[in-house]
Design an enzyme around this catalytic site. Structure first.
Site, PDB file in Angstrom:
ATOM      1  N   LYS A   1       0.860  -1.181   0.000  1.00 11.42           N
ATOM      2  CA  LYS A   1       0.000   0.000   0.000  1.00 11.42           C
ATOM      3  C   LYS A   1       0.894   1.228   0.000  1.00 11.42           C
ATOM      4  CE  LYS A   1      -3.529   2.334   2.689  1.00 11.42           C
ATOM      5  NZ  LYS A   1      -4.553   2.192   3.710  1.00 11.42           N
TER       6      LYS A   1
ATOM      7  N   LYS B   1      -2.318  -1.434  -3.867  1.00 11.99           N
ATOM      8  CA  LYS B   1      -3.153  -0.243  -3.747  1.00 11.99           C
ATOM      9  C   LYS B   1      -2.303   1.014  -3.786  1.00 11.99           C
ATOM     10  CE  LYS B   1      -6.062   1.874  -0.347  1.00 11.99           C
ATOM     11  NZ  LYS B   1      -6.408   1.903   1.034  1.00 11.99           N
TER      12      LYS B   1
HETATM   13  C1  PBG Z   1      -7.381   3.346   5.689  1.00 14.67           C
HETATM   14  C2  PBG Z   1      -7.699   3.207   4.248  1.00 14.67           C
HETATM   15  C3  PBG Z   1      -7.512   4.144   3.230  1.00 14.67           C
HETATM   16  C4  PBG Z   1      -8.086   3.592   2.086  1.00 14.67           C
HETATM   17  C5  PBG Z   1      -8.582   2.337   2.417  1.00 14.67           C
HETATM   18  N1  PBG Z   1      -8.317   2.091   3.756  1.00 14.67           N
HETATM   19  C6  PBG Z   1      -6.945   5.522   3.260  1.00 14.67           C
HETATM   20  C7  PBG Z   1      -5.621   5.777   3.780  1.00 14.67           C
HETATM   21  O1  PBG Z   1      -4.789   4.878   3.958  1.00 14.67           O
HETATM   22  O2  PBG Z   1      -5.365   6.949   4.052  1.00 14.67           O
HETATM   23  C8  PBG Z   1      -8.158   4.296   0.756  1.00 14.67           C
HETATM   24  C9  PBG Z   1      -9.205   3.821  -0.179  1.00 14.67           C
HETATM   25  C10 PBG Z   1      -9.556   4.757  -1.277  1.00 14.67           C
HETATM   26  O3  PBG Z   1      -8.945   5.806  -1.479  1.00 14.67           O
HETATM   27  O4  PBG Z   1     -10.511   4.430  -1.984  1.00 14.67           O
HETATM   28  N2  PBG Z   1      -6.290   2.710   6.182  1.00 14.67           N
END
Ligand code: PBG
Length: 330
Positions: free
Chosen positions: A201, A255
């Protein structure tokens, strides 16, 4: 009759000539089985709220989620992902609301399981919807504490499992959390709960609309670069995935999605495990706004989702899931 053909003898356009031959030679296809629907839930009653910069996506109070879940289920979408938007007054520096057995996510899981026991439920394991600083973990002197955060995340994963969640999805990027969560699940009779690790991520600019959706944007202090990955790297993604698999992850996530197709392909090639792509909120916004402003047609949605299949993902978390599923079924 001429015997010698003219150059070129091989014409790749022959296979593209008609719709039927294009379908016949297609290397990849998208089906409803590949779609994961994210759902935002909010506190209170009788609420269906629109979300800034995400046209067509809503936040539902728990009493209002049946219709969308029924729809997803009828269309054959295998899995929904629940994300909570809680009141600011319930947020704290430790994110303790995450461990409240009466919290929003717990109510949502129970409601969904009661009405649609056959649809899979996945929940984020992370503290950002619950902290007043918007970070995924707890902070001390500007440092996001790793091990102390993991202790809370384990409890969060156990609580979600107890409520009936099928897949716990640590999205926090703390080190070592997958192994500890796996052990705790096994020890507490949740050996069949799957772990979908947000293994690679990235600290991305494309999460902003999501942060509005869960209400963490205004709170967020600084950025998440000390725990989410640097987008300059790809070897590091493979190390993250290798570690999470070793610790017991059943599925791994890459992601965001479209700017990271190279990562999806590398992970799939190297590990041969189920890889899930997340077409994140900012990607959704770009495509949705493009359609709204007539820059291109809705066909761009399928094109974007097919890119994930081509790169090797087995499924995609996408805010287009419902619309796409309707289209595929029609
Ligand atoms: C939280 C999380 C996030 C997303 C999914 N879980 C945001 C972040 O890490 O700040 C993002 C999903 C999206 O942008 O659609 N941990």
């Amino acid at each position: 009759m001429k015997i010698l053909g003219k150059y070129p003898s091989l014409r790749l356009r022959r296979n593209r000539k008609y719709d039927w031959t294009r379908r016949l030679v297609a290397e990849n296809n998208l089906s409803v089985n590949d779609l994961i629907l994210p759902i935002f839930v909010t506190e209170g009653k009788n609420k269906v709220e629109s979300i800034k910069n995400m046209p067509g996506v809503y936040r539902y109070s728990v009493d209002k989620i049946n219709p969308i879940i029924n729809k997803a289920s009828k269309l054959g979408i295998p899995l929904v992902a629940i994300f909570p938007h809680i009141k600011n007054t319930k947020k704290s520096s430790m994110g303790t609301e995450a461990l409240n057995e009466n919290n929003l996510v717990c109510h949502a899981i129970k409601k969904i399981k009661k009405n649609n026991p056959k649809i899979g439920i996945m929940c984020d394991v992370a503290l950002d919807p619950y902290t007043n600083h918007g970070h995924d973990g707890i902070i001390k002197k500007n440092e996001i504490l790793n091990d102390e955060t993991v202790e809370i995340l384990v409890k969060q994963a156990l609580l979600q499992s107890e409520m009936g969640c099928d897949i716990v999805a640590p999205s926090d990027m703390m080190d070592g959390r997958v192994g500890i969560i796996r052990k705790a699940l096994d020890k507490n009779n949740f050996k069949n709960v799957q772990i979908l690790s947000y293994a690679s991520k990235y600290a991305s600019n494309f999460y902003n609309p999501f942060r509005n959706a869960v209400g963490s944007n205004k709170n967020l202090r600084g950025d998440k670069k000390t725990y989410q990955m640097d987008y300059k790297n790809s070897d590091e993604a493979l190390r993250e995935v290798a570690l999470d698999l070793k610790e017991g992850a059943d599925l791994v996530m890459v992601k965001p999605g479209m700017p990271y197709l190279d990562i999806i392909q590398k992970v799939k090639d190297q590990f041969k495990v189920p890889v899930i792509a997340y077409q994140v909120s900012g990607e959704y916004s770009m495509i949705a706004m493009g359609i709204k402003n007539n820059f291109f047609t809705k066909d761009a949605i399928l094109e974007s989702l097919m890119s994930f299949k081509r790169s090797g993902a087995c499924a995609v978390v996408t805010y287009f899931a419902l619309e796409m599923a309707e289209n595929l079924n029609s």
